[in-house]
Scaffold this active site. Sequence first.
Site, PDB file in Angstrom:
ATOM      1  N   SER A  66       0.833  -1.197   0.000  1.00  0.00           N
ATOM      2  CA  SER A  66       0.000   0.000   0.000  1.00  0.00           C
ATOM      3  C   SER A  66       0.875   1.258   0.000  1.00  0.00           C
ATOM      4  O   SER A  66       1.689   1.435  -0.907  1.00  0.00           O
ATOM      5  CB  SER A  66      -0.965  -0.035   1.195  1.00  0.00           C
ATOM      6  OG  SER A  66      -1.984   0.912   1.040  1.00  0.00           O
ATOM      7  N   HIS A 101      -6.704  -6.281  -0.366  1.00  0.00           N
ATOM      8  CA  HIS A 101      -5.722  -5.200  -0.422  1.00  0.00           C
ATOM      9  C   HIS A 101      -4.496  -5.644   0.361  1.00  0.00           C
ATOM     10  O   HIS A 101      -4.574  -5.830   1.570  1.00  0.00           O
ATOM     11  CB  HIS A 101      -6.305  -3.921   0.180  1.00  0.00           C
ATOM     12  CG  HIS A 101      -5.381  -2.743   0.194  1.00  0.00           C
ATOM     13  ND1 HIS A 101      -5.058  -2.042  -0.947  1.00  0.00           N
ATOM     14  CD2 HIS A 101      -4.705  -2.144   1.199  1.00  0.00           C
ATOM     15  CE1 HIS A 101      -4.247  -1.047  -0.638  1.00  0.00           C
ATOM     16  NE2 HIS A 101      -4.015  -1.093   0.657  1.00  0.00           N
ATOM     17  N   ASP A 115      -8.960  -4.141  -6.073  1.00  0.00           N
ATOM     18  CA  ASP A 115      -8.393  -3.706  -4.797  1.00  0.00           C
ATOM     19  C   ASP A 115      -9.492  -2.998  -3.993  1.00  0.00           C
ATOM     20  O   ASP A 115     -10.002  -1.958  -4.388  1.00  0.00           O
ATOM     21  CB  ASP A 115      -7.230  -2.748  -5.074  1.00  0.00           C
ATOM     22  CG  ASP A 115      -6.509  -2.312  -3.814  1.00  0.00           C
ATOM     23  OD1 ASP A 115      -7.183  -1.986  -2.821  1.00  0.00           O
ATOM     24  OD2 ASP A 115      -5.270  -2.260  -3.835  1.00  0.00           O
TER      25      ASP A 115
END
Length: 421
Positions: A202, A365, A298
């Site tokens: 991320s 994610h 995502d």
Amino acid sequence: MAISRISTLAWCRKLSKKDIITAIVGLSLIFFSFSFIFNSPKKTALITLNSDYVPLTLLRNAKQRGAFCLDGSLPGYHFQNGFGSGSDKWVLHIEGGGWCDSIETCLLRKATSLGSSEYMDRQVQFSGILSNDPAQNPDFFNWNKVKIRYCDGSSFTGHPNNELHNGTSLFFRGQLIWEAVMDELLAKGMSNAIQALLSGCSAGGLATMIHCDDFRAKLPKIAIVKCLADASFFLDEKDINGRRTMQLFYKNVVNLHGAAKSLSTDCVAKMEPSLCFFPQHIVGSINTPLFLVNPAYDFWQIQHVLIPVASDLPEEWQRCRLNIQNCNSHQLDILQGFRSSLLNALSEFKKTTEWGMFINSCFIHCQTWIKTWHGPNSPKVTNKTIAETVGDWYFNKELAKRVDCPFPCNPSCFNMDFTQA
């Protein structure tokens, strides 16, 4: 988390409409992206429980270097020595956790582990790409392993000259933290590495891309050095109402932290600096071999780039954005269009032979630091797990560009369900 969602919502009511939109984007990642695993009733399916506990190390040279977390505390990392054939090989993983784009959101953030080492766990278990179990991490299990904690709110790009000396006591030192961590790890033996992999999830994956070439430059020229970005190819796309929500958010982040100085000079010379926070605008400037792990659906991007809360006031998307299985045919068509935007933005990955990618059709994610990395129940594309595909790429076994068919074609996916939270 130390701050409840209820108190966060109460705080948000005091902000302007613009602040609410941008705060939701930034703060939701903190409360969803990295709490979902620990709040999920399915967490045992995702977290590796047999790894050793690895203690937190605070940077020894941080105070001297002025490298502080948002609250002025010392940054930290977790380090586990390699052994056997992996004693001179290194894998680093940068923790994710969003960004703060205003004084208010940074002040809120500094009362969490994403802004202060005072709140960080003193020991963590290494899983996924950091696991020491060869059954779960076949290629990197015995390498020197480092988990870099994230506490600056800018993907390690902040500069102190952008600090506001108005009594808020906020430190924007992301770039200094990056440099101090690298120097300490080099002194620990990374300067003798023959192979190294910088990875991140991320916001940590974005930091990986931003600092990838610098990481390569710090290591021996003879070393094999590559980078891996997980769930971090944030798209420069309009939301369902035609707004550039992420552009506004990133502009605030870059301006607040003074991040432009850390971004690609080639990119900044061509466009507004905040646009250079978007991977699709910077990957063409990266020279080091790069691998991308990204779900085509995502959940964070769907919930905050495509369908931010402020753009779904009638809550027509509420059930869909919390569980992809609840999307109707019209909503799925829009999600398929978002998947197409991702694939179109990956032109650099498609044409560069040294680069690889694993794009699956899961509603998740970050997949490299948990058991989705490798195992009998891990998601697969063309019958290979993420770890196997990364291994094919890193060790030049074969061309590793695996793209899944559209949802709902892949039964091996682990799809998050936030309706149960």
